[in-house]
Structures are given as C-alpha cells and as structure tokens.
Design an enzyme around this catalytic site. Structure first.
Site, PDB file in Angstrom:
ATOM      1  CB  THR A  36      -0.945   0.140   1.058  1.00  0.00           C
ATOM      2  OG1 THR A  36      -1.646  -1.142   1.304  1.00  0.00           O
ATOM      3  CG2 THR A  36      -1.898   0.912   1.137  1.00  0.00           C
ATOM      4  CB  ILE A  37       3.244   1.849   2.145  1.00  0.00           C
ATOM      5  CG1 ILE A  37       2.732   2.411   3.813  1.00  0.00           C
ATOM      6  CG2 ILE A  37       5.185   3.497   1.937  1.00  0.00           C
ATOM      7  CD1 ILE A  37       3.791   1.249   4.671  1.00  0.00           C
ATOM      8  CE  LYS A  64      -3.783  -2.704   4.027  1.00  0.00           C
ATOM      9  NZ  LYS A  64      -2.684  -2.807   3.338  1.00  0.00           N
ATOM     10  CG  ASP A  67     -16.057   4.773  -3.247  1.00  0.00           C
ATOM     11  OD1 ASP A  67     -16.624   3.490  -3.500  1.00  0.00           O
ATOM     12  OD2 ASP A  67     -16.834   5.429  -3.091  1.00  0.00           O
ATOM     13  CB  ALA A  68     -13.542   4.013  -7.278  1.00  0.00           C
ATOM     14  CG  LEU A  72      -9.497   2.016  -7.158  1.00  0.00           C
ATOM     15  CD1 LEU A  72      -9.242   2.247  -5.194  1.00  0.00           C
ATOM     16  CD2 LEU A  72      -8.320   3.775  -7.751  1.00  0.00           C
ATOM     17  CD  GLU A 112      -4.858  -6.182   3.015  1.00  0.00           C
ATOM     18  OE1 GLU A 112      -5.742  -6.682   4.622  1.00  0.00           O
ATOM     19  OE2 GLU A 112      -4.355  -5.713   3.228  1.00  0.00           O
ATOM     20  CG  HIS A 136      -3.550  -7.435   7.991  1.00  0.00           C
ATOM     21  ND1 HIS A 136      -3.277  -6.109   6.480  1.00  0.00           N
ATOM     22  CD2 HIS A 136      -2.458  -6.229   8.494  1.00  0.00           C
ATOM     23  CE1 HIS A 136      -2.030  -5.972   5.877  1.00  0.00           C
ATOM     24  NE2 HIS A 136      -1.604  -6.143   7.729  1.00  0.00           N
ATOM     25  NE  ARG A 139       4.127  -1.351   7.856  1.00  0.00           N
ATOM     26  CZ  ARG A 139       4.965  -1.027   7.785  1.00  0.00           C
ATOM     27  NH1 ARG A 139       5.433   0.208   8.101  1.00  0.00           N
ATOM     28  NH2 ARG A 139       5.256  -1.649   6.644  1.00  0.00           N
TER      29      ARG A 139
HETATM   30  C1  5RP Z   1       0.122  -2.987   6.503  1.00  0.00           C
HETATM   31  C2  5RP Z   1       0.832  -4.528   5.115  1.00  0.00           C
HETATM   32  C3  5RP Z   1       1.867  -4.907   4.972  1.00  0.00           C
HETATM   33  O1  5RP Z   1       2.243  -4.787   3.108  1.00  0.00           O
HETATM   34  C4  5RP Z   1       2.337  -6.488   6.051  1.00  0.00           C
HETATM   35  O2  5RP Z   1       1.387  -5.868   7.180  1.00  0.00           O
HETATM   36  C5  5RP Z   1       3.684  -6.746   5.806  1.00  0.00           C
HETATM   37  O3  5RP Z   1       4.246  -5.788   5.899  1.00  0.00           O
HETATM   38  P1  5RP Z   1       4.572  -6.277   7.468  1.00  0.00           P
HETATM   39  O4  5RP Z   1       5.471  -7.941   7.659  1.00  0.00           O
HETATM   40  O5  5RP Z   1       6.048  -5.359   7.528  1.00  0.00           O
HETATM   41  O6  5RP Z   1       3.938  -6.310   8.305  1.00  0.00           O
HETATM   42  O7  5RP Z   1      -0.265  -4.126   4.051  1.00  0.00           O
HETATM   43  O8  5RP Z   1      -1.148  -2.752   5.939  1.00  0.00           O
HETATM   44 MG    MG Z   2       0.591  -5.094   2.611  1.00  0.00          MG
END
Ligand code: 5RP
Ligand code: MG
Length: 216
Positions: A36-37, A64, A67-68, A72, A112, A136, A139
């Site tokens: 994403t970054i 991630k 919308d749209a 996308l 996600e 997920h 972070r």
């Molecule tokens: C964050 C992500 C990251 O790509 C995913 O979490 C993997 O990275 P990391 O192992 O550094 O957490 O989508 O939203």
């Molecule tokens: Mg990711």
C-alpha cells in the site's frame, strides 16, 4: 493441508529501494506484493515494473480499496496484478464491482480484514464468489502491543470453514508461524521481516522451514 506460500510485501516509499529488496527476495518467495505504501507513493508504475521484472511470480496490488472498486481494480489488473485487495469495510457494491472486474480477467480479489467485520459479512463475500481474505494485524495495533491469540485462531477457523483461502500478515516473523499450525493457511505475508537484503534470504529460509515443520 498444503504448505503455505510466502509473500513479500514491498512497503518502501521509493520504487528504486523496493526493487533492490525485490531483487534479493524474489528467488525465495512465491508472491511479490506492491505494498500500500509503495502504491500510494509511486502509483501503478510499481505494479507495472514488478510485473515486467517478475513474470513468473504472483503479483499483488495491495490497494486496500474502499470505494471505486471497478476503476481501481481495472488500474491494478491492467498494470499486471494477479490479486487485488479491497477493504472489509468497503460496501458490498464496491467489493462486487472489483470482483466482477477480477473474474472478467481471470484474476482475484482479496478482502483485507482489519478492525470491524463480522462472519455475516464474510458469508456475503463468499456468496458473491470471493475466494480470498487476508487476516491482518495492523502495524498500528502491533505497535500498541497487540499479540496473536486464541480469538484470532477462532476467527481464522471460522473463515476457513466458510471456504475462504486465507493469507495471514501483520509483523509476522518465522518464530510466530507455529501459532497458526492448525489453520489451513494459503500464504504468510511478510514485509519488514524480509526487507533487509542482508538478512532477508535467511529469514525467508526460516519461514520455509517453519512451513515444512508445521504443514509438511
Ligand atoms: C500493512 C500491510 C503490510 O504489507 C503487511 O502487514 C506486511 O508487512 P509487515 O510484515 O511489515 O507487517 O499491508 O497494512
Ligand atoms: Mg500490504
């Protein structure tokens, strides 16, 4: 249960740096993610460049999407992505539009799973034909001390029982993989754990050894 795949998430802010990481990691992973970054920083060029350099890998565009969905998804699949991420919080209409574009191109949408979602939501995604979800730990949740626990395993089992193929991610390191040994995991996604070119290959080896130990 078959052995999980290993995915590297390229979450660098510059494409040049991401490509350096990818060059070292590619022989050791099955799937390469334009994170994403990276996508926000460098745009669709990130996916296009990874597709050109790694024609045999599965390429993920971690947009991630909220919308749209069709627009996308079209951008990401045209750039060369195989899989494309949509947020669990997106409306069913957005998920459906992205999924329609994916199906028309023989590609896949991944939902996600962050924050607020329910198993009824997951049932609706499955009914629509979505095959994949990404479980997920964000972070920010990890940074504030959130660890994996029985609640995660219960939700993963329930999602798997619905028929969803599951990727697991969020600060994952090889030492943690065993926590998920009873889960039918399609893939583990690691970003920071594989991002250092000096240690990445050894870490990837440790992931594969853990996969063989628990799912081999
Ligand atoms: C964050 C992500 C990251 O790509 C995913 O979490 C993997 O990275 P990391 O192992 O550094 O957490 O989508 O939203
Ligand atoms: Mg990711």
């Amino acid at each position: 249960m078959s052995k999980p795949l290993l995915q590297i998430a390229l979450d660098q802010t510059s494409l040049a740096e991401a490509l350096e990481v990818a060059a070292v990691a590619a022989p050791h992973v099955d799937i390469i993610e334009a994170g994403t970054i990276l996508c926000l920083s460098e745009g669709k060029t990130a996916v296009e460049t990874l597709r050109q350099r790694y024609p045999k890998h599965i390429i993920v565009a971690d947009y991630k999407t909220a919308d749209a969905g069709s627009t996308l998804a079209d951008i990401a699949f045209t750039a060369g992505a195989d899989w494309f991420t949509v947020m669990c919080a997106a409306s069913l209409a957005t998920i459906e539009k992205a999924h329609e574009v994916a199906v028309a191109r023989g590609k896949e949408v991944q939902i996600e799973l962050f924050g607020n979602w329910t198993l009824d939501d997951a049932k609706a995604w499955v009914k629509m034909g979505v095959k994949q979800a990404i479980y997920h730990r964000s972070r920010d949740a990890q940074a504030s001390g959130q660890t994996w626990g029985e609640k995660d395993l219960q939700l993963l089992r329930a999602l798997s029982d619905l028929g969803l193929e599951l990727s697991i991610t969020g600060g994952i390191v090889p030492e943690e993989v065993g926590i998920f040994k009873d889960i039918n995991a399609k893939c583990f996604i690691a970003g920071r754990a594989l991002a250092n070119p000096q240690t990445g290959p050894a870490t990837a080896k440790a992931f594969h050894e853990a996969f063989a130990r628990y799912w081999g």
